[in-house]
Design a protein around this motif. Sequence first.
Motif, short mmCIF file in Angstrom:
data_model
loop_
_atom_site.label_atom_id
_atom_site.label_comp_id
_atom_site.label_asym_id
_atom_site.label_seq_id
_atom_site.Cartn_x
_atom_site.Cartn_y
_atom_site.Cartn_z
N ARG A 286 14.35 -7.23 59.34
CA ARG A 286 14.69 -5.83 59.07
C ARG A 286 15.70 -5.74 57.94
O ARG A 286 16.63 -6.54 57.85
CB ARG A 286 15.26 -5.16 60.34
N LYS A 287 15.56 -4.73 57.09
CA LYS A 287 16.52 -4.48 56.03
C LYS A 287 17.50 -3.39 56.48
O LYS A 287 17.10 -2.44 57.16
CB LYS A 287 15.81 -4.03 54.75
N PRO A 288 18.76 -3.48 56.07
CA PRO A 288 19.73 -2.48 56.49
C PRO A 288 19.78 -1.27 55.56
O PRO A 288 19.52 -1.37 54.36
CB PRO A 288 21.05 -3.24 56.42
N HIS A 289 20.12 -0.13 56.11
CA HIS A 289 20.58 0.99 55.31
C HIS A 289 22.05 0.71 54.97
O HIS A 289 22.79 0.15 55.79
CB HIS A 289 20.48 2.30 56.08
N VAL A 290 22.49 1.12 53.79
CA VAL A 290 23.87 0.90 53.37
C VAL A 290 24.47 2.23 52.91
O VAL A 290 23.85 2.96 52.12
CB VAL A 290 23.96 -0.14 52.24
N ILE A 291 25.66 2.53 53.42
CA ILE A 291 26.39 3.73 53.04
C ILE A 291 27.73 3.29 52.45
O ILE A 291 28.50 2.58 53.11
CB ILE A 291 26.62 4.66 54.25
N ALA A 292 27.99 3.67 51.19
CA ALA A 292 29.14 3.15 50.46
C ALA A 292 29.96 4.28 49.86
O ALA A 292 29.41 5.25 49.32
CB ALA A 292 28.66 2.21 49.36
N HIS A 293 31.29 4.12 49.91
CA HIS A 293 32.22 5.11 49.38
C HIS A 293 33.17 4.45 48.38
O HIS A 293 33.57 3.30 48.55
CB HIS A 293 33.03 5.75 50.52
N ASP A 294 33.50 5.18 47.32
CA ASP A 294 34.48 4.74 46.34
C ASP A 294 34.05 3.40 45.74
O ASP A 294 32.90 3.24 45.34
CB ASP A 294 35.87 4.67 46.99
N HIS A 295 34.95 2.40 45.67
CA HIS A 295 34.56 1.16 44.97
C HIS A 295 33.50 0.37 45.73
O HIS A 295 32.94 -0.60 45.21
CB HIS A 295 35.78 0.31 44.60
N ALA A 296 33.18 0.78 46.95
CA ALA A 296 32.08 0.16 47.67
C ALA A 296 30.74 0.41 46.98
O ALA A 296 29.78 -0.33 47.19
CB ALA A 296 32.02 0.68 49.11
N GLY A 297 30.69 1.45 46.13
CA GLY A 297 29.48 1.67 45.36
C GLY A 297 29.22 0.50 44.43
O GLY A 297 28.10 -0.02 44.35
N LEU A 298 30.26 0.06 43.73
CA LEU A 298 30.13 -1.09 42.84
C LEU A 298 29.83 -2.36 43.63
O LEU A 298 28.99 -3.17 43.24
CB LEU A 298 31.41 -1.26 42.02
N MET A 299 30.50 -2.54 44.77
CA MET A 299 30.24 -3.71 45.61
C MET A 299 28.80 -3.77 46.08
O MET A 299 28.15 -4.82 46.01
CB MET A 299 31.17 -3.68 46.84
N SER A 300 28.30 -2.65 46.59
CA SER A 300 26.94 -2.63 47.13
C SER A 300 25.90 -2.86 46.04
O SER A 300 24.89 -3.54 46.26
CB SER A 300 26.67 -1.32 47.87
N LEU A 301 26.14 -2.31 44.86
CA LEU A 301 25.21 -2.50 43.75
C LEU A 301 25.27 -3.93 43.21
O LEU A 301 24.23 -4.51 42.85
CB LEU A 301 25.50 -1.49 42.64
N ARG A 302 26.45 -4.52 43.15
CA ARG A 302 26.56 -5.92 42.74
C ARG A 302 25.80 -6.82 43.72
O ARG A 302 25.08 -7.74 43.31
CB ARG A 302 28.01 -6.37 42.65
N ALA A 303 25.98 -6.58 45.02
CA ALA A 303 25.29 -7.41 46.01
C ALA A 303 23.78 -7.28 45.89
O ALA A 303 23.04 -8.27 46.03
CB ALA A 303 25.75 -7.03 47.42
N TYR A 304 23.32 -6.08 45.60
CA TYR A 304 21.88 -5.83 45.46
C TYR A 304 21.32 -6.41 44.17
O TYR A 304 20.30 -7.11 44.17
CB TYR A 304 21.62 -4.32 45.52
N LEU A 305 21.99 -6.15 43.05
CA LEU A 305 21.47 -6.53 41.74
C LEU A 305 21.77 -7.97 41.35
O LEU A 305 20.97 -8.61 40.67
CB LEU A 305 22.04 -5.60 40.66
N LEU A 306 22.93 -8.49 41.77
CA LEU A 306 23.36 -9.81 41.33
C LEU A 306 23.23 -10.89 42.40
O LEU A 306 23.11 -12.08 42.07
CB LEU A 306 24.81 -9.76 40.83
N HIS A 307 23.29 -10.50 43.67
CA HIS A 307 23.21 -11.47 44.76
C HIS A 307 21.89 -11.41 45.53
O HIS A 307 21.70 -12.19 46.47
CB HIS A 307 24.38 -11.28 45.73
N GLY A 308 21.04 -10.48 45.15
CA GLY A 308 19.72 -10.43 45.78
C GLY A 308 19.69 -9.95 47.21
O GLY A 308 18.74 -10.22 47.94
N ARG A 309 20.71 -9.21 47.64
CA ARG A 309 20.69 -8.66 49.00
C ARG A 309 19.80 -7.42 49.02
O ARG A 309 19.98 -6.51 48.19
CB ARG A 309 22.11 -8.31 49.46
N GLU A 310 18.88 -7.37 49.95
CA GLU A 310 17.90 -6.29 49.97
C GLU A 310 18.27 -5.22 51.00
O GLU A 310 18.68 -5.54 52.12
CB GLU A 310 16.51 -6.86 50.29
N TYR A 311 18.12 -3.96 50.61
CA TYR A 311 18.45 -2.82 51.46
C TYR A 311 17.20 -2.00 51.75
O TYR A 311 16.27 -1.96 50.93
CB TYR A 311 19.47 -1.90 50.78
#
Length: 313
Positions: A125-150
């Motif tokens: 199962r893939k997770p839904h992710v809800i991000a606020h403030d600098h968590a936006g950059l964190m979540s996008l880095r994890a998705y785009l650079l670390h290959g974590r799928e949402y």
Amino acid sequence: MSPGQQPQNSPTALTETFHYQNATHTYTLKWTSLGDPNAQPLIFIHGTPWSSRVWSPYALALSRQFHVYLFDNPGFGESPLEQPLPETDTSFAGNIVQELDSDLSRQSEVYAALFKEWQRNWEGRKPHVIAHDHAGLMSLRAYLLHGREYASLCLIDVVAIGPFGQDLFKTVAENPSYFEKLPDMAFEGILESYIRQASFKELNKETMEMLKAPWLREGGKKGFVRQLCQANSRNTDAVESRYDGTIGKDLPIKIIWGANDDWIPVETAHRLGKALGAKEVVEIEGAGHLIMYDQPAQLGVELGRWLNTISGS
């Protein structure tokens, strides 16, 4: 129990610990999960200078439908600041972005590692992710650079696209040692004023004390000054270079923004939405950067509608 820390019997208390080490630092993150472990995962990520506690009411409500994860980023809330390895040169040769982790590469790396640890129990199962403030950059880095799928990504008043900057960031960054030496009363006044600016409505005393508490503990003043210096050097080049307007074709993205956000103006929401190819951009009137306190009911409705729509699609 430290000031502002949740009682261990609180349903959102961070009772679990995750340890991680890379080539230069060690990390200890506090986290917890709520709800049925067999349900679809849902991750809340907080920004600066907050902690996972800003998400507690939403985590409790949504844990009836999802397996919800909360955690405190390194140096925030109940998670201590990352520690450099003694045998490693972490001076970064004067590179302020790397030294302060201003591109959030290190925070994103440890989040991606924690994500991988949780993933063992998701059975595909893939997770839904809800991000606020600098968590936006964190979540996008994890998705785009670390290959974590949402399964989906909801970005709320996020740091994810430039330009950035506040006068306070620049002032503190020019002389951080001065602010670290401020008397406690003066520092608390600056801290409280900073938090008030994030909210469109007056915060009640309990909420204000909770938001201030982590920075009023021993070492908190130095940590808070570091966060402001980090924000002054914010860098998103690694992910912004990948915004081509098509990310939203593979990943459903919703953007929610306080129409009265004095930290990051609402026009940023529409630029980001276009850059990512978001399905939806929503402005919430009467809300500033701390939208979860300014308009909690409306934010709850938007989150519930989004998650139900995406989960059913």
